[in-house]
Design a protein around this motif. Structure first.
Motif, PDB file in Angstrom:
ATOM      1  N   PHE A 114      -0.164  -3.957  -5.687  1.00  0.00           N
ATOM      2  CA  PHE A 114      -0.121  -2.715  -4.914  1.00  0.00           C
ATOM      3  C   PHE A 114      -1.448  -1.981  -5.018  1.00  0.00           C
ATOM      4  CE2 PHE A 114       1.094  -1.362  -9.168  1.00  0.00           C
ATOM      5  CZ  PHE A 114       0.433  -0.155  -9.330  1.00  0.00           C
ATOM      6  N   GLU A 115      -1.608  -1.057  -4.081  1.00  0.00           N
ATOM      7  CA  GLU A 115      -2.791  -0.197  -4.076  1.00  0.00           C
ATOM      8  C   GLU A 115      -2.380   1.163  -3.524  1.00  0.00           C
ATOM      9  OE1 GLU A 115      -6.947   0.064  -1.596  1.00  0.00           O
ATOM     10  OE2 GLU A 115      -6.406  -1.894  -2.444  1.00  0.00           O
ATOM     11  N   GLU A 116      -2.874   2.234  -4.130  1.00  0.00           N
ATOM     12  CA  GLU A 116      -2.565   3.584  -3.660  1.00  0.00           C
ATOM     13  C   GLU A 116      -3.658   4.081  -2.719  1.00  0.00           C
ATOM     14  OE1 GLU A 116      -0.901   6.440  -6.599  1.00  0.00           O
ATOM     15  OE2 GLU A 116      -1.456   4.886  -8.074  1.00  0.00           O
ATOM     16  N   TYR A 147       0.846  -1.197   0.000  1.00  0.00           N
ATOM     17  CA  TYR A 147       0.000   0.000   0.000  1.00  0.00           C
ATOM     18  C   TYR A 147       0.882   1.249   0.000  1.00  0.00           C
ATOM     19  CZ  TYR A 147      -3.874  -3.131   1.005  1.00  0.00           C
ATOM     20  OH  TYR A 147      -4.820  -4.132   0.923  1.00  0.00           O
ATOM     21  N   ILE A 148       0.621   2.131  -0.953  1.00  0.00           N
ATOM     22  CA  ILE A 148       1.372   3.378  -1.082  1.00  0.00           C
ATOM     23  C   ILE A 148       0.505   4.524  -0.565  1.00  0.00           C
ATOM     24  CG2 ILE A 148       2.734   4.854  -2.597  1.00  0.00           C
ATOM     25  CD1 ILE A 148       3.631   1.910  -2.523  1.00  0.00           C
ATOM     26  N   ILE A 149       0.949   5.162   0.514  1.00  0.00           N
ATOM     27  CA  ILE A 149       0.204   6.259   1.137  1.00  0.00           C
ATOM     28  C   ILE A 149       0.791   7.579   0.676  1.00  0.00           C
ATOM     29  CG2 ILE A 149      -0.344   7.362   3.350  1.00  0.00           C
ATOM     30  CD1 ILE A 149      -0.230   4.513   4.590  1.00  0.00           C
ATOM     31  N   ASN A 173      -0.031  12.992  -3.702  1.00  0.00           N
ATOM     32  CA  ASN A 173       0.363  13.628  -4.958  1.00  0.00           C
ATOM     33  C   ASN A 173       0.679  12.561  -6.004  1.00  0.00           C
ATOM     34  OD1 ASN A 173       1.247  15.292  -6.987  1.00  0.00           O
ATOM     35  ND2 ASN A 173       3.111  15.949  -5.948  1.00  0.00           N
ATOM     36  N   ASN A 174      -0.239  12.390  -6.965  1.00  0.00           N
ATOM     37  CA  ASN A 174      -0.073  11.346  -7.969  1.00  0.00           C
ATOM     38  C   ASN A 174       1.187  11.517  -8.804  1.00  0.00           C
ATOM     39  OD1 ASN A 174      -2.495  10.012  -7.316  1.00  0.00           O
ATOM     40  ND2 ASN A 174      -3.691  11.461  -8.536  1.00  0.00           N
ATOM     41  N   GLU A 175       1.584  12.764  -9.054  1.00  0.00           N
ATOM     42  CA  GLU A 175       2.755  13.009  -9.897  1.00  0.00           C
ATOM     43  C   GLU A 175       4.036  12.454  -9.278  1.00  0.00           C
ATOM     44  OE1 GLU A 175       2.572  16.924 -12.429  1.00  0.00           O
ATOM     45  OE2 GLU A 175       1.877  17.375 -10.395  1.00  0.00           O
ATOM     46  N   TRP A 176       4.058  12.328  -7.953  1.00  0.00           N
ATOM     47  CA  TRP A 176       5.254  11.842  -7.280  1.00  0.00           C
ATOM     48  C   TRP A 176       5.227  10.337  -7.045  1.00  0.00           C
ATOM     49  CZ3 TRP A 176       6.103  16.105  -2.990  1.00  0.00           C
ATOM     50  CH2 TRP A 176       6.543  17.283  -3.618  1.00  0.00           C
ATOM     51  N   THR A 177       4.142   9.674  -7.406  1.00  0.00           N
ATOM     52  CA  THR A 177       4.061   8.227  -7.191  1.00  0.00           C
ATOM     53  C   THR A 177       4.029   7.442  -8.495  1.00  0.00           C
ATOM     54  OG1 THR A 177       1.639   8.315  -7.080  1.00  0.00           O
ATOM     55  CG2 THR A 177       2.860   8.480  -4.994  1.00  0.00           C
ATOM     56  N   ILE A 219       1.981  -4.656   3.439  1.00  0.00           N
ATOM     57  CA  ILE A 219       2.947  -3.704   3.962  1.00  0.00           C
ATOM     58  C   ILE A 219       2.572  -2.315   3.453  1.00  0.00           C
ATOM     59  CG2 ILE A 219       4.762  -5.451   4.077  1.00  0.00           C
ATOM     60  CD1 ILE A 219       6.085  -4.053   1.658  1.00  0.00           C
ATOM     61  N   PHE A 220       2.994  -1.295   4.193  1.00  0.00           N
ATOM     62  CA  PHE A 220       2.568   0.070   3.901  1.00  0.00           C
ATOM     63  C   PHE A 220       3.800   0.974   3.799  1.00  0.00           C
ATOM     64  CE2 PHE A 220      -0.760  -2.236   5.912  1.00  0.00           C
ATOM     65  CZ  PHE A 220      -1.951  -1.783   5.355  1.00  0.00           C
TER      66      PHE A 220
END
Length: 317
Positions: free
Chosen positions: A28-30, A5-7, A10-14, A48-49
Motif C-alpha cells: 500500500f501507499e498513502e 492507494y489510500i487517499i 488525516n494521518n490519525e484516521w488512517t 486500486i484506490f
C-alpha cells in the motif's frame, strides 16, 4: 509495482487501517492530499484506490484537500482505475443537502430540513420550519460542525447575531427539526464492501459527540438530550437491527457507488426511523469493537486485499 492507494488528509484516521494492511502483508501507499499536483499528461499508477477524504479537512488546515481529491478522482476514473468511494461518495460527503436529497429520492426518511445562506435567511428558515425545537448544522460538516439545539427562534437570533456564531466553510447552514429519542441514543450502521457489517448504538445522554474515532475529541457540539442516569459505554455494538432499513441502506450505497460508509439514524417515540448522516470516511471505536469481537479496519483491509487480488488476477490475463 501495483498497490493499494489510500487517499486522505488525516494521518490519525488512517493509521489503524495501514496497520491492518501491514498485518495482512498487503502492498500500500498513502496519498496525503493536503497539497500536490496532478499531471494530466501522465497515467496513474496501477492498483486500486480507496478514499478516506473528509468534509472536516478545513478544521485541520487542509482547506482544499477535498477539491484536490475530487480532481484526482476525475483523473483516476478517466484512466478506468478502480476507485472505492470516489467522486459520487465525495460529493455526498461534502454536502448534507445532497445526502438528504439522495436519501429522499431512495425512499429513506430524513428530518425536515431547510438550507440557508445569510444570517437573516437562517432565522427565516427557523420561522418557516415551525418546529418547537430544532437544530442547526453545517452543510459541509464532519465532526458535528455547527450542531446546536434551540428551543426558540429568539435563542437562534441571539446565537446567529452573537460572537459565537460559527460560519460554515461553504456558507450553507441547515435548520433541521429536532427528533427526540426516548432511549437517548442514535444508531450508526457500518457497511464495508457495500454490505452491512455491524450496528453501533451511541449514547447521546451527554450530547451528540458522535465521532467514534479514538483520535476524535469534539468540543464544538451542543445538543443535550437529558442527564445520564448510570455509567454505560458511549459506543456499543448491538445485534438484531431492523432488517428493512439495512436492505434500504445497502441498495442506496450500491446506487451511489459507495463501498464503505457509516450511516446514522435516530428513532422517535413512535418508532419512526429518521436517517440524518452518511459518513464515507467512517471510523470505528476500539472499545466497542473489542467488547464485540468485531473489527472494522481489519474487515476493511480484508476487503481491499480481496479487491486488489481480483485486479491483479485480471492484469495477469
Amino acid at each position: 509495482m501495483s498497490k493499494i492507494y489510500i487517499i486522505h488528509e488525516n494521518n490519525e484516521w488512517t493509521v489503524h487501517l495501514t496497520k491492518r494492511l501491514s498485518e495482512l502483508d498487503l502492498p500500500f501507499e498513502e496519498w496525503h492530499l493536503n497539497e500536490g499536483l496532478v499531471d494530466l499528461s501522465e497515467q496513474p499508477p496501477e492498483g486500486i484506490f480507496y478514499s478516506r477524504m473528509s468534509a472536516s479537512s478545513h478544521t485541520r488546515g487542509h482547506r482544499f484537500a477535498p477539491e484536490l481529491a475530487d480532481n484526482v478522482f476525475a483523473w483516476l476514473e478517466q484512466h478506468e482505475r478502480v476507485v472505492f468511494n470516489g467522486s459520487t461518495a465525495l460529493s455526498l460527503e461534502l454536502s448534507k443537502v445532497k445526502q438528504y436529497t439522495a436519501l429522499t429520492k431512495a425512499g429513506i426518511k430524513t428530518p425536515k430540513t431547510i438550507a440557508a445562506v445569510g444570517k437573516e435567511q437562517i432565522i427565516k428558515a427557523a420561522e418557516e420550519l415551525g418546529a418547537e425545537s430544532f437544530i442547526t448544522k453545517h452543510n459541509r460538516a464532519g465532526k458535528g460542525l455547527g450542531v446546536q439545539l434551540f428551543h426558540s427562534v429568539e435563542a437562534l437570533k441571539q446565537y446567529v447575531n452573537g460572537p459565537t456564531f460559527d460560519e460554515p466553510v461553504d456558507g450553507i447552514t441547515l435548520i433541521q427539526e429536532y427528533i427526540k429519542s426516548p432511549e437517548q441514543s442514535i444508531t450508526r450502521c457500518e457497511f464495508i464492501g457495500g454490505k452491512f457489517f455491524y450496528a453501533v448504538q451511541v449514547d447521546t445522554s451527554g450530547g451528540f459527540e458522535l465521532c467514534p474515532a479514538d483520535a476524535c475529541n469534539i468540543g464544538d457540539l451542543f445538543c443535550p438530550v437529558g442527564e445520564q442516569v448510570e455509567e454505560k459505554p458511549k459506543f456499543q455494538i448491538i445485534e438484531g437491527l431492523n432488517k428493512p432499513i439495512i436492505a434500504q441502506y445497502e441498495a442506496f450505497l450500491k446506487a451511489n457507488h459507495i463501498a464503505v460508509a457509516g450511516i446514522e439514524f435516530i428513532k422517535n417515540s413512535a418508532g419512526d426511523i429518521y436517517t440524518y448522516d452518511i459518513n464515507t470516511n467512517t471510523n470505528y471505536n476500539s472499545d466497542a469493537e473489542k467488547a464485540a469481537g468485531k473489527f472494522g479496519m481489519l474487515e476493511l483491509a480484508k476487503f481491499l486485499g480481496a479487491e486488489f487480488a481480483k485486479q491483479q488476477a485480471v492484469a495477469v490475463k
